[in-house]
Design an enzyme around this catalytic site. Structure first.
Site, PDB file in Angstrom:
ATOM      1  CD  GLU A 158      -2.964  -1.173   2.267  1.00 22.95           C
ATOM      2  OE1 GLU A 158      -2.852  -0.308   3.152  1.00 22.95           O
ATOM      3  OE2 GLU A 158      -3.802  -2.081   2.297  1.00 22.95           O
ATOM      4  CD  GLU A 234      -4.273  -5.816   3.300  1.00 17.44           C
ATOM      5  OE1 GLU A 234      -3.050  -5.935   3.072  1.00 17.44           O
ATOM      6  OE2 GLU A 234      -4.726  -5.024   4.137  1.00 17.44           O
TER       7      GLU A 234
END
Length: 635
Positions: A158, A234
């Site tokens: 991320e 995710e």
């Protein structure tokens, strides 16, 4: 072909499981189940891994390569000249998974990096050759020391990607004989990675999978144009009650129906960390009490079973997928050899909200759905009553005529229709009763050959605390716990400037904490013991509590916060580096006192808040320090 209908029911609404395709994927991060009794570990792993129970052949182990901010996991290379492929519990977990299911796919994703990779900067791409070598060493070590084949690797969880680094990572993998290891990018949003792949043919050749986090079941047109595999790399990350189960059921179907994603990774597999950390109970099941042996098989596990028992890696989606007329979705998967699995979900909005992203409004109502099958099918029907842990047959949930059948679908149900006949619930003893963390707790760390590098029950939030053999001390402190990081990592989120490991019961109020401490940094070194620590994970930087510090310059202070800004007491202590000191912290009501080597050093420090929290140990900076004979006695 014989088709079975498996229906799973849980309190409030009925479930079975919704579907994925080639990989059903689960994040194995934050999983210190190794502290449980051995028999209990077997049961937990059976629920999570064994093919005839839950994860079947579809689990994809998702590994963390370095330090992360919600339960630190140690790196294989704390320092540039340091390599150790036996730290942490991930190696054990991967091998246990492979024992039970050799077909499990293993992937790796760095969440953070050691500070030396960035030469002290909080950025891993200034020296891409160093970062690539660090990652590739981990993959090579997995094979050399554990016979584990890592099949996919990501970039940086991320955070921004760097095209030059991705290309160099591909080159380094190939040069190291790892040309079969595929690259996932960028474990963030669909953009800008999709646009970069379309504009840069060399980058496109390096990347095999576009991985997006929490995509909300949708993709973007550019991602489809790349013709790459699309993964929700995710997802979920939701409290594992029935709403969390509904979230999991809905996205597992609709990630493919809406977004053509053929893999969905749940963060995380099992909630095996203190409940009051920021992501309490965000795993598919819960196992957070190694001291009692208690674990809970939550509703997402039962949902999971109804695809993973009836598909395998290599199965593909049929084109016959879509939305039901009155809400919900269905998918169909096949192995290309005559087997078929159909998964239908009718999750309502309020029973399927995920923690992220926001869920737009939609309506689902009860409906009759008719399915047309080509071929000869005999359909038996089974349903599961969760509380009784048994399958039972039930007649006449549909009518079969000329290859078609009609199901009456209520709201918040998931059906699995399959030709696979091996699905079963499994049978294990009831887990032990839940219990609070023991009020009297001691650990002298006297383990000559520890099976794991971490001490049980300690939860590192910043820094890494490892078992250590102190060869310079032939006396009572040969075996200790040592904080080993000497440089701030390249962090994923803002962690603390101090290292800290928490332990115990978050509800503790009045207690005494005792620990022997040993500073290894002259003049600037410092260590602490603490109680009523009220935050952890990504919030650890702002943790409050009562922190009793001693320093190598001969001083002490007592603070109301980990940052050390709110000082309650301070003075001279006479403490020095390279000598053992015994610290004792006692809190009762709104007052605290401290002993040094058995003598009162300070007392009557006033503490207004917090009212409760964990005990803890830690250091003033990223520095070497040792701890021994830790003990807590709580009221």
């Amino acid at each position: 072909l014989v088709m079975f209908l498996h229906i799973l029911t849980v309190p409030c609404f009925r479930m079975s499981y919704s579907g994925l395709s080639i990989h059903d994927s689960f994040d194995l991060a934050l999983l210190p189940t190794v502290n449980f009794p051995q028999e209990t570990i077997k049961y937990i792993l059976s629920y999570l891994i064994l093919s005839y129970l839950i994860l079947s052949y579809l689990i994809l182990s998702y590994l963390i390569l370095s330090y992360l901010p919600d339960g630190t996991e140690p790196s294989h290379m704390h320092y540039e000249n340091d390599e150790n492929y036996f730290r942490g519990y991930e190696w054990w977990l991967m091998k246990e998974a492979k024992k039970r299911n050799p077909d499990i796919t293993l992937i790796g994703l760095p969440w953070a990096f050691p500070g030396w990779v960035g030469h002290g900067k909080n950025w891993p791409y200034d020296f891409p050759d160093i970062t690539a070598a660090y990652v590739v060493n981990w993959i090579l070590g997995a094979k050399q020391y554990h016979d584990l084949d890592i099949q996919y690797v990501g970039i940086w969880n991320e955070r921004n990607f760097d095209s030059k680094y991705i290309k160099l990572l591909r080159y380094t993998l190939d040069k190291s004989g790892l040309d079969t290891v595929r690259i996932i990018a960028s474990d963030n949003l669909w953009e800008p990675i999709t646009r970069s792949l379309l504009l840069d043919p060399e980058l496109s050749r390096a990347v095999d999978v576009i991985g997006a986090h929490y995509p909300g079941t949708t993709t973007v047109a550019g991602a489809l144009k790349t013709q790459k595999k699309l993964w929700s790399s995710e997802d979920y990350s939701t409290f594992n009650n029935e709403v969390g189960g509904g979230c999991w059921a809905r996205i597992l179907n609709q990630n493919y129906v809406n977004g053509l994603m053929t893999s969905t990774i749940s963060w995380n597999l099992v909630a095996s960390y203190y409940d009051d950390l920021p992501f309490g109970r965000d795993g598919l099941m819960t196992a957070e009490e190694p001291w009692s042996g208690n674990y809970v098989v939550e509703s997402p596990i039962w949902i999971t079973a109804h695809t993973t028992q009836f598909t395998q890696p290599g199965w593909t989606y049929l084109q016959t997928v879509g939305h039901l007329a009155q809400g919900g979705s269905y998918v169909a998967l096949t192995d290309g050899k005559g087997n078929l699995t159909v998964v239908i979900e009718t999750m309502s909005h309020d029973h399927s909200v995920c923690i992220r992203p926001p869920l737009p409004p939609f309506n689902v109502t009860s409906q009759n759905a008719t399915f047309q099958l080509k071929g000869s099918f005999t359909l038996d029907i089974y349903f599961l009553i969760k509380d009784k842990h048994i399958f039972k047959s039930s007649p006449c949930l549909f009518q079969l005529s000329d290859g078609s059948f009609t199901l009456n679908l209520a709201v918040d149900e998931v059906y699995t229709l399959t030709t696979i006949t091996t699905g079963q619930k499994g049978s294990y003893p009831e887990p032990p009763a839940s219990a609070h963390f023991p009020k009297v707790y001691k650990d002298d760390f006297n383990i000559r050959n520890p099976p794991f590098s971490e001490a049980p029950d300690f939860a590192d939030q910043t820094g890494v605390f490892e078992y250590y053999v102190n060869l310079t001390d032939p006396g009572p402190h040969v075996f200790t716990l040592r904080q080993v990081l000497t440089q701030r990592p390249i962090t994923w989120v803002t962690d603390a400037d101090q290292t800290i490991s928490v332990i115990g019961d978050y509800q503790w109020q009045n207690l005494t904490v005792t620990c022997d401490v040993f500073m290894e940094t002259v003049k600037t070194g410092g260590v602490f013991i603490a109680a009523r620590v009220d935050k952890g994970g990504g919030s650890i930087r702002t943790a409050a509590g009562i922190f009793y510090w001693v320093f190598a310059d001969g001083s002490f202070k007592v603070t109301n916060d980990l940052a050390g800004q709110t000082v309650l007491a301070k003075g001279e202590s006479g403490t020095r580096a390279f000598g053992w000191h015994t610290l004792t912290l006692t809190i009762k009501g709104g007052y605290a006192s401290g002993l040094l080597n058995g003598y009162t050093l300070w007392k009557y420090a006033t503490l207004e808040s917090p009212k409760n929290g964990w005990a803890a140990i830690g250091t003033h900076s990223f520095e070497l320090a040792q701890f021994d004979n830790f003990a807590v006695e709580a009221e």
